[in-house]
Scaffold this motif. Structure first.
Motif, short mmCIF file in Angstrom:
data_model
loop_
_atom_site.label_atom_id
_atom_site.label_comp_id
_atom_site.label_asym_id
_atom_site.label_seq_id
_atom_site.Cartn_x
_atom_site.Cartn_y
_atom_site.Cartn_z
N LEU A 291 0.86 -1.18 0.00
CA LEU A 291 0.00 0.00 0.00
C LEU A 291 0.90 1.23 0.00
O LEU A 291 1.75 1.40 0.88
CB LEU A 291 -0.91 0.01 1.23
N TRP A 292 0.69 2.13 -0.99
CA TRP A 292 1.53 3.30 -1.15
C TRP A 292 0.71 4.57 -0.94
O TRP A 292 -0.43 4.66 -1.36
CB TRP A 292 2.13 3.35 -2.57
N SER A 293 1.35 5.54 -0.28
CA SER A 293 0.79 6.89 -0.23
C SER A 293 1.81 7.83 -0.86
O SER A 293 3.02 7.68 -0.64
CB SER A 293 0.49 7.32 1.21
N VAL A 294 1.30 8.78 -1.67
CA VAL A 294 2.16 9.71 -2.40
C VAL A 294 1.68 11.13 -2.12
O VAL A 294 0.50 11.44 -2.35
CB VAL A 294 2.12 9.42 -3.92
N VAL A 295 2.59 11.96 -1.61
CA VAL A 295 2.26 13.37 -1.32
C VAL A 295 3.12 14.24 -2.21
O VAL A 295 4.36 14.16 -2.17
CB VAL A 295 2.51 13.70 0.17
N ASP A 296 2.46 15.06 -3.01
CA ASP A 296 3.16 15.97 -3.92
C ASP A 296 3.67 17.18 -3.15
O ASP A 296 2.89 17.95 -2.59
CB ASP A 296 2.20 16.41 -5.03
N ILE A 297 5.01 17.36 -3.09
CA ILE A 297 5.61 18.49 -2.37
C ILE A 297 6.38 19.38 -3.33
O ILE A 297 7.28 20.11 -2.91
CB ILE A 297 6.51 18.00 -1.23
N THR A 298 6.01 19.31 -4.62
CA THR A 298 6.72 20.12 -5.61
C THR A 298 6.63 21.60 -5.27
O THR A 298 7.63 22.33 -5.26
CB THR A 298 6.13 19.87 -7.01
N GLU A 299 5.43 22.08 -4.97
CA GLU A 299 5.24 23.50 -4.66
C GLU A 299 5.93 23.87 -3.35
O GLU A 299 6.51 24.95 -3.21
CB GLU A 299 3.73 23.81 -4.56
N LEU A 300 5.90 22.94 -2.37
CA LEU A 300 6.57 23.20 -1.10
C LEU A 300 8.07 23.37 -1.30
O LEU A 300 8.69 24.29 -0.73
CB LEU A 300 6.29 22.04 -0.13
N ARG A 301 8.67 22.51 -2.10
CA ARG A 301 10.10 22.62 -2.35
C ARG A 301 10.42 23.92 -3.10
O ARG A 301 11.45 24.56 -2.84
CB ARG A 301 10.59 21.42 -3.16
N ARG A 302 9.54 24.33 -4.01
CA ARG A 302 9.77 25.61 -4.70
C ARG A 302 9.74 26.77 -3.71
O ARG A 302 10.59 27.67 -3.76
CB ARG A 302 8.70 25.82 -5.77
N ILE A 303 8.78 26.74 -2.81
CA ILE A 303 8.69 27.80 -1.80
C ILE A 303 9.92 27.79 -0.91
O ILE A 303 10.47 28.85 -0.54
CB ILE A 303 7.40 27.63 -0.98
N GLN A 304 10.38 26.58 -0.54
CA GLN A 304 11.58 26.49 0.31
C GLN A 304 12.79 27.07 -0.41
O GLN A 304 13.62 27.75 0.22
CB GLN A 304 11.82 25.03 0.70
N ARG A 305 12.89 26.79 -1.70
CA ARG A 305 14.02 27.36 -2.45
C ARG A 305 13.92 28.89 -2.48
O ARG A 305 14.93 29.59 -2.35
CB ARG A 305 14.05 26.79 -3.87
N ASP A 306 12.70 29.39 -2.66
CA ASP A 306 12.53 30.84 -2.65
C ASP A 306 12.91 31.43 -1.30
O ASP A 306 13.55 32.49 -1.22
CB ASP A 306 11.08 31.19 -2.99
N ILE A 307 12.51 30.73 -0.22
CA ILE A 307 12.85 31.21 1.13
C ILE A 307 14.35 31.19 1.34
O ILE A 307 14.93 32.12 1.93
CB ILE A 307 12.12 30.36 2.19
N GLU A 308 15.00 30.12 0.88
CA GLU A 308 16.46 30.06 1.01
C GLU A 308 17.12 31.19 0.26
O GLU A 308 18.10 31.80 0.74
CB GLU A 308 16.95 28.70 0.51
N GLU A 309 16.58 31.48 -0.93
CA GLU A 309 17.14 32.60 -1.71
C GLU A 309 16.91 33.92 -0.98
O GLU A 309 17.81 34.78 -0.93
CB GLU A 309 16.48 32.63 -3.09
N LEU A 310 15.74 34.07 -0.40
CA LEU A 310 15.47 35.28 0.37
C LEU A 310 16.39 35.38 1.58
O LEU A 310 16.87 36.46 1.94
CB LEU A 310 14.00 35.31 0.81
#
Length: 614
Positions: A291-310
């Protein structure tokens, strides 16, 4: 009804009767030899009969043992009426009836059957020679509780009598477990299909998909019916196939996969998704699945990259913003100092104008008297030179001169008093000089200095008397508080009122403290404004002569430079009361901001430089 007699028992009884009668008859007819042969024959028959009975007893014992040891409930009943002949020990444990109260009765007599019509149908099948195997039925216990069972029965013929042997297997627990399993599967299906995260089920054997939920369809853009029995490799989901093999290897080793970050293609959509996958093993219909669960964190990682850049540029932006705020703060401080200085200069200007106006009267009177005396003296000199001076004229001139000089002295004394009071007040308010002074005399000087504000007006200033109290403090700050509170009352308290009164009531508190109350009978202060009244730049007369700094200066001077406190109480239409509590000895070193607050007044007029007015 008595139990039926076994045919074997009938044969045995007949043989015993013959054995008892035969020897006497044969003895009379054939003699002793025949009797002996008959006796031997009977003994042999008796032995065979005993052996048969022994074999029958052993068979009966085996049947009885099997009858009692079987885990199912076994019941022997008559074929026609269905009366109970015998039952094993499970009868009481399963149905709750005692054996002795049940023998000779049918199941219908005590409501054994959940469906009597079904019971009659089963008996009809058996009487017709048929058998019943594993038929689900419902029985009723003695306490009314339903028992689910599987019934197996067959007819049994013993001699001329028909019997039915019935076996019942209790399946109540099995059915309950089945229902629970069905409910669990239903709940699982409901959760699986309504879960907000993507879920899928794959076989471990070939890694083919068994099912996927709507969230999975939404994430990957694929229909669940189109992915069944197809593996993730066939669907092209995994970016890194080595990662997939590692994940399945861990599952095969009975490990759980928890929140592992992987890259997955989305065949029905564009691009690659960054996902957190979790997996665990399940047994589905005897087959090992994942049984697999899949959570899409693409947008979260983009936001994290933006925060790191900030964050990388945060220090520079903070420095720039700090410089801007520092510049704005300096400008604000400079503006505040200018406003305070202007407020002080306006107060001193008003004070100077008032004193100048007040001095006009005694000085004008003095000039007039002096001019009159000069004219009278000149006239008297001319009369004396012409020889026309009479004694009566000289006496009249002396009397007028005495009156004029008296009036002149009173006017000049009044002017001198005004100048002296004003000079001391002005010096105090334009310096930070700390000195010893007597509080009552200081308040009296302040009243004289500020008297032009009340002269010829509808407003009165009253200062209550006070026993001598020596102060070691800053009279300039105290004078400024006095001036600001009176100005505030004249500006706000009596606005729109034809008359008003301000009372200044000083009194000695506990040793080392004094209290000065400033009461007015004016308009009062609304409750919404009362808590903000000491805030800087707060005014209800913006653009009408109010700067919003007067009471803020009062608060800072009272609490910081003088080391005391000031409280206010008021109600609309009932006047206001400001209570100033001060130590008789001010703190040794006032805070820096108090010195900065008073520094704005150091550039004001210095009346030491003016010189004598008269």
């Amino acid at each position: 009804m008595p139990d039926p007699v076994s045919p074997g028992l009938l044969v045995s009884a007949l043989l015993l009767a013959l054995a008892a009668l035969a020897p006497a008859a044969w003895a009379r007819r054939h003699g002793r030899d025949e009797a002996r042969r008959l006796d031997e024959l009977l003994q042999a028959e008796t032995a065979r009969r005993q052996a048969a009975e022994h074999a029958l007893d052993e068979a009966h014992a085996r049947f009885a043992g099997l009858f009692e040891l079987l885990p199912e409930l076994l019941v022997l009943s008559t074929g026609e009426e269905g009366r109970l002949i015998d039952m094993n020990h499970n009868w009481t444990s399963l149905l709750g009836y005692r054996r002795d109260e049940s023998l000779g009765r049918s199941g219908d007599d005590f409501g054994l059957w959940g469906s009597p019509d079904e019971a009659r149908g089963i008996r009809a099948e058996l009487r017709a020679g048929g058998t019943v195997s594993k038929r689900p039925v419902t029985l009723r216990r003695s306490d009314g509780v339903a028992v689910e069972a599987l019934l197996s029965a067959r007819p049994l013929q013993i001699g001329a009598r028909s019997y039915i042997i019935t076996a019942y297997r209790d399946i109540t627990a099995e059915l309950a477990a089945t229902r629970r399993l069905t409910e669990s599967e239903t709940r699982f299906a409901a959760i699986f299909n309504s879960a907000p995260c993507a879920l899928s089920l794959t076989r471990m054997s070939d890694r083919g998909h068994v099912d996927a939920n709507p969230a999975w369809e939404q994430l990957f853009g694929l229909d669940r019916s189109a992915v069944r029995n197809r593996s993730a490799i066939e669907l092209g989901l995994w970016v890194d196939l080595a990662e997939q093999r590692a994940v399945y290897a861990r599952l095969a080793g009975k490990e759980h996969i928890v929140q592992r970050e992987v890259q997955l293609h989305r065949p029905g959509r564009q691009g690659i998704a960054t996902c957190l996958i979790s997996g665990r093993l399940l047994n589905v219909d005897g087959e090992e699945c994942a049984l697999w669960s899949v959570v899409d964190i693409t947008e979260l990682r983009r936001i994290q990259r933006d925060i790191e850049e900030l964050n990388r540029t945060l220090e520079q932006r903070v420095a720039e913003r700090t410089a801007e705020l520092s510049s704005a703060l300096d400008a604000l401080r400079h503006t505040q100092e200018e406003l305070i200085r202007n407020d002080k200069m306006a107060a001193l200007g008003s004070l100077v104008a008032g004193i100048a106006h007040e001095l006009n009267t005694p000085i004008g009177n003095s000039v007039t008297i002096a001019t009159t005396l000069a004219a009278h003296a000149r006239e008297l000199g001319e009369q004396h030179a012409a020889g026309r001076l009479r004694r009566s004229d000289f006496d009249s001139h002396l009397e007028a001169t005495r009156e004029a000089t008296g009036l002149l002295m009173r006017s000049l004394s009044r002017a001198e008093e005004l100048v002296r009071s004003f000079k001391q007040v002005a010096v105090d308010q334009t310096s930070e000089q700390r000195r010893r002074f007597e509080l009552g005399g200081f308040l009296h000087e302040m009243a004289i200095t500020l008297s032009p504000m009340f002269k010829n007006g509808p407003y009165l200033l009253e200062i209550a008397p006070l026993d001598p109290v020596d102060m070691d403090s800053y009279p300039g700050a105290l004078g400024q508080i006095f001036t600001n509170l009176l100005s505030n009352a004249l500006l706000h308290a009596f606005d729109g009122r034809p008359r008003g009164r301000i009372r200044v009531i000083p009194r000695q508190l506990e040793p080392g403290w004094v209290e000065i109350c400033f009461d007015d009978d004016g308009n009062g202060i609304p409750a919404a404004n009362l808590r903000r009244i000491f805030d800087p730049f707060f005014t209800t007369r913006l653009g009408k002569g109010g700067s919003g700094l007067g009471l803020h200066i009062v608060y800072n001077l009272a609490t910081r430079l003088l080391g005391g406190r000031i409280d206010v109480s008021s109600a609309p239409g009932q006047g206001s009361r400001f209570v100033l509590s001060l130590p008789c000895t001010a703190p040794a070193s006032p805070p820096d901001d108090s010195r900065q607050l008073r520094a704005a007044s150091q550039d004001a007029l210095n009346f030491e430089d003016i010189g004598p007015i008269i």
